[in-house]
Scaffold this active site. Sequence first.
Site, PDB file in Angstrom:
ATOM      1  N   ASP A  79     -76.079  60.943  26.957  1.00  0.00           N
ATOM      2  CA  ASP A  79     -75.681  59.639  26.068  1.00  0.00           C
ATOM      3  C   ASP A  79     -74.720  59.555  25.571  1.00  0.00           C
ATOM      4  O   ASP A  79     -73.724  61.076  25.175  1.00  0.00           O
ATOM      5  CB  ASP A  79     -76.887  60.406  24.682  1.00  0.00           C
ATOM      6  CG  ASP A  79     -77.201  59.067  23.744  1.00  0.00           C
ATOM      7  OD1 ASP A  79     -77.148  58.050  24.375  1.00  0.00           O
ATOM      8  OD2 ASP A  79     -78.087  59.332  22.625  1.00  0.00           O
ATOM      9  N   HIS A  80     -74.093  58.211  24.980  1.00  0.00           N
ATOM     10  CA  HIS A  80     -73.057  57.772  24.715  1.00  0.00           C
ATOM     11  C   HIS A  80     -71.910  59.281  24.908  1.00  0.00           C
ATOM     12  O   HIS A  80     -70.672  59.898  24.551  1.00  0.00           O
ATOM     13  CB  HIS A  80     -72.810  58.440  22.760  1.00  0.00           C
ATOM     14  CG  HIS A  80     -73.387  57.191  22.516  1.00  0.00           C
ATOM     15  ND1 HIS A  80     -73.612  55.871  22.231  1.00  0.00           N
ATOM     16  CD2 HIS A  80     -75.060  57.325  21.597  1.00  0.00           C
ATOM     17  CE1 HIS A  80     -73.992  54.851  21.589  1.00  0.00           C
ATOM     18  NE2 HIS A  80     -75.511  56.243  21.553  1.00  0.00           N
ATOM     19  N   ASP A 101     -69.703  55.358  27.280  1.00  0.00           N
ATOM     20  CA  ASP A 101     -69.368  54.482  26.433  1.00  0.00           C
ATOM     21  C   ASP A 101     -68.296  53.828  25.249  1.00  0.00           C
ATOM     22  O   ASP A 101     -67.486  54.888  24.787  1.00  0.00           O
ATOM     23  CB  ASP A 101     -70.530  55.322  24.566  1.00  0.00           C
ATOM     24  CG  ASP A 101     -69.577  54.033  23.595  1.00  0.00           C
ATOM     25  OD1 ASP A 101     -69.407  52.915  23.190  1.00  0.00           O
ATOM     26  OD2 ASP A 101     -71.058  54.516  22.610  1.00  0.00           O
ATOM     27  N   GLU A 131     -71.515  49.832  27.694  1.00  0.00           N
ATOM     28  CA  GLU A 131     -71.842  48.954  26.517  1.00  0.00           C
ATOM     29  C   GLU A 131     -71.236  48.136  26.271  1.00  0.00           C
ATOM     30  O   GLU A 131     -69.941  49.018  26.330  1.00  0.00           O
ATOM     31  CB  GLU A 131     -72.103  50.306  25.114  1.00  0.00           C
ATOM     32  CG  GLU A 131     -72.738  49.716  23.923  1.00  0.00           C
ATOM     33  CD  GLU A 131     -73.130  51.109  22.878  1.00  0.00           C
ATOM     34  OE1 GLU A 131     -73.323  51.313  23.276  1.00  0.00           O
ATOM     35  OE2 GLU A 131     -73.282  50.621  21.404  1.00  0.00           O
ATOM     36  N   HIS A 206     -79.786  51.188  20.908  1.00  0.00           N
ATOM     37  CA  HIS A 206     -79.713  52.305  20.904  1.00  0.00           C
ATOM     38  C   HIS A 206     -80.116  51.697  19.773  1.00  0.00           C
ATOM     39  O   HIS A 206     -80.629  51.006  18.778  1.00  0.00           O
ATOM     40  CB  HIS A 206     -78.146  52.432  21.270  1.00  0.00           C
ATOM     41  CG  HIS A 206     -77.346  53.398  22.308  1.00  0.00           C
ATOM     42  ND1 HIS A 206     -77.143  54.218  22.122  1.00  0.00           N
ATOM     43  CD2 HIS A 206     -77.760  52.236  23.809  1.00  0.00           C
ATOM     44  CE1 HIS A 206     -76.896  54.568  23.662  1.00  0.00           C
ATOM     45  NE2 HIS A 206     -77.075  53.421  24.344  1.00  0.00           N
ATOM     46  N   ASN A 250     -83.720  54.280  22.644  1.00  0.00           N
ATOM     47  CA  ASN A 250     -83.023  55.334  22.312  1.00  0.00           C
ATOM     48  C   ASN A 250     -83.801  55.717  20.984  1.00  0.00           C
ATOM     49  O   ASN A 250     -83.630  55.029  20.583  1.00  0.00           O
ATOM     50  CB  ASN A 250     -81.510  55.121  22.427  1.00  0.00           C
ATOM     51  CG  ASN A 250     -80.763  55.532  23.786  1.00  0.00           C
ATOM     52  OD1 ASN A 250     -81.614  55.055  25.102  1.00  0.00           O
ATOM     53  ND2 ASN A 250     -79.734  55.664  23.652  1.00  0.00           N
ATOM     54  N   ASP A 252     -83.435  59.191  18.201  1.00  0.00           N
ATOM     55  CA  ASP A 252     -83.358  60.653  18.266  1.00  0.00           C
ATOM     56  C   ASP A 252     -83.525  61.139  16.770  1.00  0.00           C
ATOM     57  O   ASP A 252     -84.048  61.975  16.465  1.00  0.00           O
ATOM     58  CB  ASP A 252     -81.453  60.901  18.448  1.00  0.00           C
ATOM     59  CG  ASP A 252     -80.774  62.020  17.914  1.00  0.00           C
ATOM     60  OD1 ASP A 252     -81.871  62.471  17.926  1.00  0.00           O
ATOM     61  OD2 ASP A 252     -79.803  62.137  18.278  1.00  0.00           O
TER      62      ASP A 252
HETATM   63  P1  13P Z   1     -81.812  57.231  16.784  1.00  0.00           P
HETATM   64  O1  13P Z   1     -80.676  56.867  15.425  1.00  0.00           O
HETATM   65  O2  13P Z   1     -82.228  55.025  16.144  1.00  0.00           O
HETATM   66  O3  13P Z   1     -82.419  56.983  17.072  1.00  0.00           O
HETATM   67  O4  13P Z   1     -80.549  55.887  18.107  1.00  0.00           O
HETATM   68  C1  13P Z   1     -80.268  57.133  18.592  1.00  0.00           C
HETATM   69  C2  13P Z   1     -79.462  56.601  20.099  1.00  0.00           C
HETATM   70  O5  13P Z   1     -78.866  55.678  20.338  1.00  0.00           O
HETATM   71  C3  13P Z   1     -79.005  57.669  20.660  1.00  0.00           C
HETATM   72  O6  13P Z   1     -78.323  57.245  21.795  1.00  0.00           O
HETATM   73  O1  G3H Z   2     -76.848  58.328  19.535  1.00  0.00           O
HETATM   74  C1  G3H Z   2     -76.308  59.243  18.915  1.00  0.00           C
HETATM   75  C2  G3H Z   2     -77.212  59.933  19.061  1.00  0.00           C
HETATM   76  O2  G3H Z   2     -77.864  60.188  18.237  1.00  0.00           O
HETATM   77  C3  G3H Z   2     -76.254  61.821  19.026  1.00  0.00           C
HETATM   78  O3  G3H Z   2     -76.030  62.519  17.561  1.00  0.00           O
HETATM   79  O4  G3H Z   2     -74.121  63.470  18.158  1.00  0.00           O
HETATM   80  O5  G3H Z   2     -75.614  63.994  16.583  1.00  0.00           O
HETATM   81  O6  G3H Z   2     -75.759  65.041  18.550  1.00  0.00           O
HETATM   82  P1  G3H Z   2     -74.743  63.338  18.289  1.00  0.00           P
HETATM   83 ZN    ZN Z   3     -76.948  55.833  20.387  1.00  0.00          ZN
END
Ligand code: 13P
Ligand code: G3H
Ligand code: ZN
Length: 305
Positions: A79-80, A101, A131, A206, A250, A252
Amino acid sequence: MKDLKYYFNKALKGHFALGALNFSNMESLQAIASACKKLKSPMIISVSESALKYMGDDMTMALANAVKKDCKGLFLHLDHGKSFDVCKKAINLGFDSVMIDGSALPFEENVALTKKVCTFAHKKGVLVEGELGQLKGIEDNVSSQEHHFTDPQKAKIFVEKTGVDSLAVAIGTSHGAYKYSGKQTLRFDILSEIEKVLPACPLVLHGASCVDKKIVAHVNKYGGKIENAQGVSEELLQEAITKHHIVKINSDTDLRLAMTAGVREVLMENPKEFDPRKYIGKGRDLVQKVVEEKIKNFLHSENKL
Ligand code: 13P
Ligand code: G3H
Ligand code: ZN
């Protein structure tokens, strides 16, 4: 073979979506996997750069491989990813897909970086998400989101030039627990324009946590202090999935809140407890419940394996 591409195409045609749920420890991953196994749902298990660092490369792969062995239809995703090197590392570790990203870069630089990742990834059969547009929210002290929405014409050029397998679009969400100060909205008009010029492209949303008021209240009941939190409504997500081309959602924050609610409850109610399995186990149960609700309420991915 039913790879991630297969599920993206199936989701596009059938108007369901795969969740892309972040994990950074064993219990949150177990919770996701148990929900998916029970409901026969495909799912993307996402690891951010910082989560990869937190768990370590070997541990991340061991955990992911363990659940993938036990439950069909789980795909490990970076992710990212912010650089070519981190994407390359994830690909070499055995990730099924990566996100590069480059959304904060000027357009041409984003194109060049994304294309470089695609060239490397595709040789190894790994999918790439790019993205275009930027998610900005009130937590970033940005009062207007207007200038960061995805430009449909640029999106078409971006996808054609880079060869990405999916595209993350900015249509009004933001990361974290504080997405809206007023009415919850998504720019479906922009989404429709993107779909017109890119009818076969799987689109990604996201910042799609719902930030359930009941879970926030649960956290706060047991000593938390999360105020004025607001996410995207399930109804908006439902519309994005069933009437549009969003096939990856997405989340988290929702899993973090559920884990925190469980841990806080057990520790506050039982001050003498010091067995981590008791409090993290309760967090794990609540995360599983949240994932099951997502699958049933708006992903519509139940029985799609
Ligand atoms: P949320 O912060 O809404 O949970 O989104 C997570 C996300 O986009 C991870 O890439
Ligand atoms: O999009 C971002 C996610 O919520 C990941 O967050 O870098 O704190 O693990 P993190
Ligand atoms: Zn994200």
